[in-house]
Design a protein around this motif. Structure first.
Motif, PDB file in Angstrom:
ATOM      1  N   MET A   1       0.763  -1.084  -0.146  1.00  0.00           N
ATOM      2  CA  MET A   1       0.093   0.016   0.150  1.00  0.00           C
ATOM      3  C   MET A   1       1.005   1.256   0.088  1.00  0.00           C
ATOM      4  SD  MET A   1      -3.056  -1.155  -0.171  1.00  0.00           S
ATOM      5  CE  MET A   1      -3.907   0.324  -0.328  1.00  0.00           C
TER       6      MET A   1
ATOM      7  N   PRO B   1       1.783  -2.752   8.855  1.00  0.00           N
ATOM      8  CA  PRO B   1       0.793  -3.480   9.413  1.00  0.00           C
ATOM      9  C   PRO B   1      -0.105  -2.746  10.641  1.00  0.00           C
ATOM     10  CG  PRO B   1       3.152  -4.371   9.097  1.00  0.00           C
ATOM     11  CD  PRO B   1       3.039  -3.166   8.801  1.00  0.00           C
TER      12      PRO B   1
ATOM     13  N   GLU C   1      -3.956   3.999   6.922  1.00  0.00           N
ATOM     14  CA  GLU C   1      -4.662   2.698   6.165  1.00  0.00           C
ATOM     15  C   GLU C   1      -5.761   2.235   7.060  1.00  0.00           C
ATOM     16  OE1 GLU C   1      -5.940   1.433   3.545  1.00  0.00           O
ATOM     17  OE2 GLU C   1      -4.787   2.534   2.039  1.00  0.00           O
ATOM     18  N   LYS C   2      -6.578   1.582   6.459  1.00  0.00           N
ATOM     19  CA  LYS C   2      -7.648   0.629   7.322  1.00  0.00           C
ATOM     20  C   LYS C   2      -7.046  -0.691   7.815  1.00  0.00           C
ATOM     21  CE  LYS C   2      -8.544  -2.663   5.395  1.00  0.00           C
ATOM     22  NZ  LYS C   2      -7.509  -3.640   4.957  1.00  0.00           N
ATOM     23  N   PRO C   3      -7.413  -1.325   8.891  1.00  0.00           N
ATOM     24  CA  PRO C   3      -8.347  -0.702   9.852  1.00  0.00           C
ATOM     25  C   PRO C   3      -7.813   0.388  11.000  1.00  0.00           C
ATOM     26  CG  PRO C   3      -7.587  -2.894  10.408  1.00  0.00           C
ATOM     27  CD  PRO C   3      -6.803  -2.542   9.241  1.00  0.00           C
TER      28      PRO C   3
ATOM     29  N   SER D   1     -11.533   2.825   1.467  1.00  0.00           N
ATOM     30  CA  SER D   1     -11.495   3.360   0.071  1.00  0.00           C
ATOM     31  C   SER D   1     -12.757   2.845  -0.743  1.00  0.00           C
ATOM     32  CB  SER D   1     -10.369   2.694  -0.601  1.00  0.00           C
ATOM     33  OG  SER D   1     -10.345   1.427  -0.230  1.00  0.00           O
TER      34      SER D   1
HETATM   35  N1  LIG Z   1      -7.420   0.000   1.537  1.00  0.00           N
HETATM   36  C1  LIG Z   1      -7.110  -1.119   1.044  1.00  0.00           C
HETATM   37  O1  LIG Z   1      -7.857  -1.464   0.265  1.00  0.00           O
HETATM   38  C2  LIG Z   1      -5.749  -1.813   1.426  1.00  0.00           C
HETATM   39  C3  LIG Z   1      -5.669  -2.704   0.803  1.00  0.00           C
HETATM   40  C4  LIG Z   1      -4.314  -3.508   1.307  1.00  0.00           C
HETATM   41  C5  LIG Z   1      -3.861  -3.436   2.765  1.00  0.00           C
HETATM   42  N2  LIG Z   1      -4.530  -2.139   3.269  1.00  0.00           N
HETATM   43  C6  LIG Z   1      -4.074  -1.964   4.820  1.00  0.00           C
HETATM   44  O2  LIG Z   1      -2.565  -1.136   4.378  1.00  0.00           O
HETATM   45  C7  LIG Z   1      -1.697  -1.685   5.511  1.00  0.00           C
HETATM   46  C8  LIG Z   1      -0.429  -1.998   5.001  1.00  0.00           C
HETATM   47  O3  LIG Z   1      -0.570  -3.304   4.139  1.00  0.00           O
HETATM   48  P1  LIG Z   1       0.088  -3.846   3.255  1.00  0.00           P
HETATM   49  O4  LIG Z   1      -0.506  -4.780   2.290  1.00  0.00           O
HETATM   50  O5  LIG Z   1       1.021  -2.634   2.349  1.00  0.00           O
HETATM   51  O6  LIG Z   1       1.449  -4.393   3.895  1.00  0.00           O
HETATM   52  P2  LIG Z   1       2.532  -4.842   3.585  1.00  0.00           P
HETATM   53  O7  LIG Z   1       3.304  -5.903   4.359  1.00  0.00           O
HETATM   54  O8  LIG Z   1       2.750  -5.207   2.019  1.00  0.00           O
HETATM   55  O9  LIG Z   1       3.585  -3.777   3.704  1.00  0.00           O
HETATM   56  C9  LIG Z   1       4.042  -3.116   5.272  1.00  0.00           C
HETATM   57  C10 LIG Z   1       5.184  -2.449   5.274  1.00  0.00           C
HETATM   58  O10 LIG Z   1       5.717  -1.803   6.510  1.00  0.00           O
HETATM   59  C11 LIG Z   1       6.897  -1.798   7.070  1.00  0.00           C
HETATM   60  N3  LIG Z   1       6.946  -1.904   8.265  1.00  0.00           N
HETATM   61  C12 LIG Z   1       6.556  -2.682   9.387  1.00  0.00           C
HETATM   62  N4  LIG Z   1       6.698  -2.292  10.429  1.00  0.00           N
HETATM   63  C13 LIG Z   1       7.263  -0.757  10.486  1.00  0.00           C
HETATM   64  C14 LIG Z   1       7.449   0.217  11.242  1.00  0.00           C
HETATM   65  N5  LIG Z   1       7.349   0.211  12.550  1.00  0.00           N
HETATM   66  N6  LIG Z   1       8.077   1.274  10.826  1.00  0.00           N
HETATM   67  C15 LIG Z   1       7.960   1.493   9.344  1.00  0.00           C
HETATM   68  N7  LIG Z   1       7.637   0.580   8.395  1.00  0.00           N
HETATM   69  C16 LIG Z   1       7.356  -0.682   8.928  1.00  0.00           C
HETATM   70  C17 LIG Z   1       7.089  -3.306   6.622  1.00  0.00           C
HETATM   71  O11 LIG Z   1       8.596  -3.590   6.155  1.00  0.00           O
HETATM   72  C18 LIG Z   1       6.649  -3.532   5.031  1.00  0.00           C
HETATM   73  O12 LIG Z   1       7.372  -2.722   3.977  1.00  0.00           O
HETATM   74  C19 LIG Z   1      -2.327  -2.431   6.418  1.00  0.00           C
HETATM   75  O13 LIG Z   1      -3.049  -1.780   7.507  1.00  0.00           O
HETATM   76  C20 LIG Z   1      -3.606  -3.019   5.639  1.00  0.00           C
HETATM   77  O14 LIG Z   1      -4.838  -3.491   6.186  1.00  0.00           O
HETATM   78  C21 LIG Z   1      -5.447  -1.572   2.868  1.00  0.00           C
END
Ligand SMILES: NC(=O)c1ccc[n+]([C@@H]2O[C@H](COP(=O)([O-])OP(=O)(O)OC[C@H]3O[C@@H](n4cnc5c(N)ncnc54)[C@H](O)[C@@H]3O)[C@@H](O)[C@H]2O)c1
Length: 341
Positions: A15, A75, A96-98, A125
């Motif tokens: 994201m 996360p 981002e959600k939640p 979204s």
């Molecule tokens: N709106 C949507 O449709 C949608 C879709 C997917 C995910 N999301 C949300 O987006 C968020 C991220 O999901 P994602 O799929 O991108 O996850 P992801 O695992 O692909 O990415 C998370 C990133 O955060 C980094 N990270 C972890 N801890 C950290 C910290 N303390 N400081 C800085 N960086 C850190 C990780 O290294 C990783 O690169 C989640 O909350 C998920 O629920 C929303």
């Protein structure tokens, strides 16, 4: 010419990368800095995009950079702490959600933003998907009459063996398919129907050890409407996540998905189907779906013009409380009344 909005992003996974791409495509918006705990990601960004500052600790990014806006795309378990630090720094944020891993986790953030307001938004979204917006208009214009029943589902074929990664660990995600995915569906239901007066839920884990893979819930709203929510990430035949909401009223009915909205009203004695392409008005740049462009444009407009967003973290907190109540109901095997949600 309008002022450039400088953005920092915390969490450069799926994201984070998507929002970075979208934001950089908007006029007078620049991703200035990013923070991630993984060196691999930081080194890649440092080499490919030398104008972007990289940080291993987001707190250093907040201290060193002059940011107009921070995107929190880590996360779930990190959302509220990073949000709190943005409030302390007086920097607007999009999360981002939640909102968090539980309602309790969200309380300090909600208290902090209430006493020291900064512009904020949560990434629900689906509210920017044309078909879901049209459905809201129809529900609210009264053409279905008094609402009597709803049935809401969200399914995806995602998990058919033990899952790997933060989504499948409760302490990182706050829960399985409900808190991680169908949180979007709960948000749409609250957006359409308002205040919840009772929930009764059931959860089941089949492939996961730590989180749930199936959720069935019965929800009652203050307006008298009641119905069912059903969700799973462990059912076949759903290549992409699919939401379907059916609403019945004394004078008609409506079915909505991301693809279409179909409705019938006694007033016109006609079925109408509008496909997403009928409702599409276009965005400048599309990455992952027009809804993400529209939500990013919205927060940029709010920051630029010092306005509240349409989807504040207070909306996220309401969703979180309903999700908590469904989990609690499943655990305690009883209905949870509105005054304890
Ligand atoms: N709106 C949507 O449709 C949608 C879709 C997917 C995910 N999301 C949300 O987006 C968020 C991220 O999901 P994602 O799929 O991108 O996850 P992801 O695992 O692909 O990415 C998370 C990133 O955060 C980094 N990270 C972890 N801890 C950290 C910290 N303390 N400081 C800085 N960086 C850190 C990780 O290294 C990783 O690169 C989640 O909350 C998920 O629920 C929303």
């Amino acid at each position: 010419m309008s002022k450039t909005i400088n953005v920092g992003i915390v969490g450069m996974g799926k994201m984070g990368i998507m929002h970075a791409g979208l934001l950089n495509a908007l006029e007078n918006v620049q991703v200035r800095a990013v923070a991630d705990t993984q060196d691999l990601i930081l080194n890649f960004i440092g080499q490919q995009f030398p104008a972007i500052q990289t940080y291993k600790d987001y707190a250093d990014m907040l201290t060193n950079e002059q940011l107009d806006l921070v995107f929190i795309t880590t996360p779930t378990s990190f959302h509220t702490k990073i949000g709190l630090d943005c409030i302390k720094a007086g920097t607007p944020f999009f999360v981002e959600k939640p909102l968090g891993i539980s309602a309790k986790d969200c309380v300090p953030l909600i208290e902090a933003v209430s006493s020291k307001p900064v512009i904020n938004m949560i990434g629900y979204s689906k509210r920017y998907v044309d078909t879901f917006r049209k459905a809201k208009e129809i529900i609210e214009n009264g053409s279905l009459g008094e609402l009597t029943y709803f049935n809401a589902t969200m399914y995806v074929s995602q998990l058919f063996s033990k899952g790997k990664g933060w989504r499948y660990k409760k302490e990182a995600s706050g829960g399985g398919v409900l808190n991680t995915l169908a949180t979007h569906l709960v948000d749409l239901l609250l957006w359409y129907f308002g205040h919840v007066t009772s929930v009764e839920g059931n959860t089941k884990s089949y492939y996961s050890k730590d989180v749930e893979d199936f959720v069935h819930a019965y929800i009652q709203f203050e307006n008298g409407l009641e119905g069912y929510l059903d969700t799973s990430w462990s059912v076949r035949n759903y290549r992409l996540p699919e939401i379907k909401i059916e609403v019945h009223g004394e004078k008609g009915m409506l079915t909505v998905t991301e693809e279409y909205v179909k409705y019938y009203s006694d007033d016109t004695a006609r079925w109408t189907t509008l496909f997403k392409q009928d409702l599409y008005t276009g965005v400048e740049f599309d990455l992952g779906g027009p809804e993400y462009t529209l939500e990013d444009e919205h927060i940029i407009d709010c920051v630029r013009n010092n306005k509240h967003t349409d989807v504040s973290i207070f909306e996220g907190y309401k969703v979180q409380r309903v999700i908590d109540a469904i989990y609690r109901s499943a655990e305690e095997r009883r209905a949870i009344p509105g005054d304890s949600i």
